[in-house]
Scaffold this motif. Sequence first.
Motif, short mmCIF file in Angstrom:
data_model
loop_
_atom_site.label_atom_id
_atom_site.label_comp_id
_atom_site.label_asym_id
_atom_site.label_seq_id
_atom_site.Cartn_x
_atom_site.Cartn_y
_atom_site.Cartn_z
N VAL A 54 0.83 -1.20 0.00
CA VAL A 54 0.00 0.00 0.00
C VAL A 54 0.87 1.25 0.00
O VAL A 54 0.63 2.21 -0.74
N ARG A 55 1.90 1.25 0.83
CA ARG A 55 2.78 2.41 0.90
C ARG A 55 3.52 2.63 -0.41
O ARG A 55 3.66 3.77 -0.88
N SER A 56 3.96 1.54 -1.03
CA SER A 56 4.66 1.67 -2.30
C SER A 56 3.75 2.21 -3.39
O SER A 56 4.13 3.10 -4.17
N THR A 57 2.50 1.69 -3.45
CA THR A 57 1.54 2.16 -4.45
C THR A 57 1.18 3.63 -4.22
O THR A 57 1.08 4.42 -5.17
N GLN A 58 0.99 4.01 -2.96
CA GLN A 58 0.66 5.40 -2.66
C GLN A 58 1.79 6.34 -3.06
O GLN A 58 1.57 7.43 -3.57
N SER A 59 3.01 5.87 -2.85
CA SER A 59 4.16 6.68 -3.25
C SER A 59 4.20 6.88 -4.75
O SER A 59 4.48 7.98 -5.25
N THR A 60 3.88 5.81 -5.51
CA THR A 60 3.84 5.92 -6.97
C THR A 60 2.75 6.88 -7.42
O THR A 60 2.94 7.70 -8.32
N VAL A 61 1.57 6.78 -6.79
CA VAL A 61 0.47 7.67 -7.13
C VAL A 61 0.84 9.12 -6.86
O VAL A 61 0.57 10.02 -7.67
N GLN A 67 3.80 14.76 -11.17
CA GLN A 67 4.24 14.88 -12.55
C GLN A 67 3.13 15.41 -13.44
O GLN A 67 3.35 16.25 -14.31
N ARG A 68 1.89 14.92 -13.20
CA ARG A 68 0.76 15.41 -13.99
C ARG A 68 0.53 16.89 -13.76
O ARG A 68 0.30 17.66 -14.72
N ASP A 69 0.57 17.33 -12.51
CA ASP A 69 0.35 18.74 -12.21
C ASP A 69 1.42 19.62 -12.84
O ASP A 69 1.13 20.71 -13.34
N THR A 70 2.65 19.14 -12.83
CA THR A 70 3.74 19.91 -13.43
C THR A 70 3.53 20.07 -14.93
O THR A 70 3.68 21.15 -15.50
N ALA A 74 2.69 23.43 -17.24
CA ALA A 74 3.50 23.80 -18.40
C ALA A 74 2.63 23.99 -19.64
O ALA A 74 2.84 24.91 -20.44
N VAL A 75 1.63 23.11 -19.81
CA VAL A 75 0.74 23.23 -20.96
C VAL A 75 -0.07 24.52 -20.89
O VAL A 75 -0.23 25.24 -21.88
#
Length: 253
Positions: A54-61, A67-70, A74-75
Motif C-alpha cells: 500500500v505504501r509503495s503504491t501510494q508513493s507511486t500515485v 508529474q501530472r500537475d507539473t 506547463a501546458v
Amino acid sequence: MEHDRPPPPGRSFRWRLGVPLVCLLAGLLLAATHGVSGGKEIRRGDAPRLVDLVRSTQSTVDRLTDQRDTLATAVRAVHGRGAGAALSAMRNRADQLAEAAGLEAMHGPGLVVTLTDAQRDANGRFPRDASPDDLVVHQQDVSAVLNALWTAGAEAVQMQDQRITAASAPRCVGNTLLLNGRTYSPPYVVTAIGDPQAMQDALAAAPLVTLYKQYVIRFGLGYSEQVSTDLRVAETPGPARMRYAVPAGPVDY
C-alpha cells in the motif's frame, strides 16, 4: 510413624523412557521448522507485507500526480501563447455554436408529442383482427415524428430525458426504445422547442405520421400534441467528439 508411599511398580521406568522421547520429538520439530523457513522469520518469509504494498503504491500515485500537475502547468503556460485575437475569435465562435450543437440546455415555446402502445378496451381485450405489430409504436413512427419536427425548424428536440443530436439514433427493440445505450418503455415523449404551429402543420402533412394516426383510430394506439409556452430541453451530456472532419473553406471570424 508414617512411611513414604513407594512409587507404583513401573512408574520410574516410564519416566526415564518418556523424557528422552519428548526431547527427541522437540528436536525434530525445531529442525523441520528451520528447514521450512530457511533460517528466516517463518510468518513473513520473502513475501512483502500488505502495508508495504500500500505504501509503495501510494508513493507511486503521489509521484505521478506531481508529474501530472507539473505538465498541466506547463501546458497552460504555453497554450495560447502568441495566438491573441485569433484564439479569442475561435473561442467566441465555439460558444456561438454550442447551443446549435446541443451542448447547452435550452428553453422556450414549443410542442410536446406523446406516442404510446395500444390499450385494452373496457373488457380487457384488443381488437380481434389486430396482430401484435399493430398494437405497438414502431421505430418508423418515432422517426416520422422527429423528422417532421426538424423539417418545421425545431431549434432543439428531446426524447424522454435525452437530447436528440446528429449523433442520436433511436432504435425500437420489441416494444421498447433504445437510445444512446439506454432502454425506455412507452409512452414515448418528444419535446421540441420552436414554432408550435409550424411543427403541428409539419406533423399533419407527414405521410407516415398520418398513417400512424390511422392506427390510432383503428387499433387504439396513443397520440397527443400539447402546445406549451415554456419548455426545457436538456443539454448533451459529456463532451462532443468529432469522428471525422471535412474542410469547410475559409471561415470569416
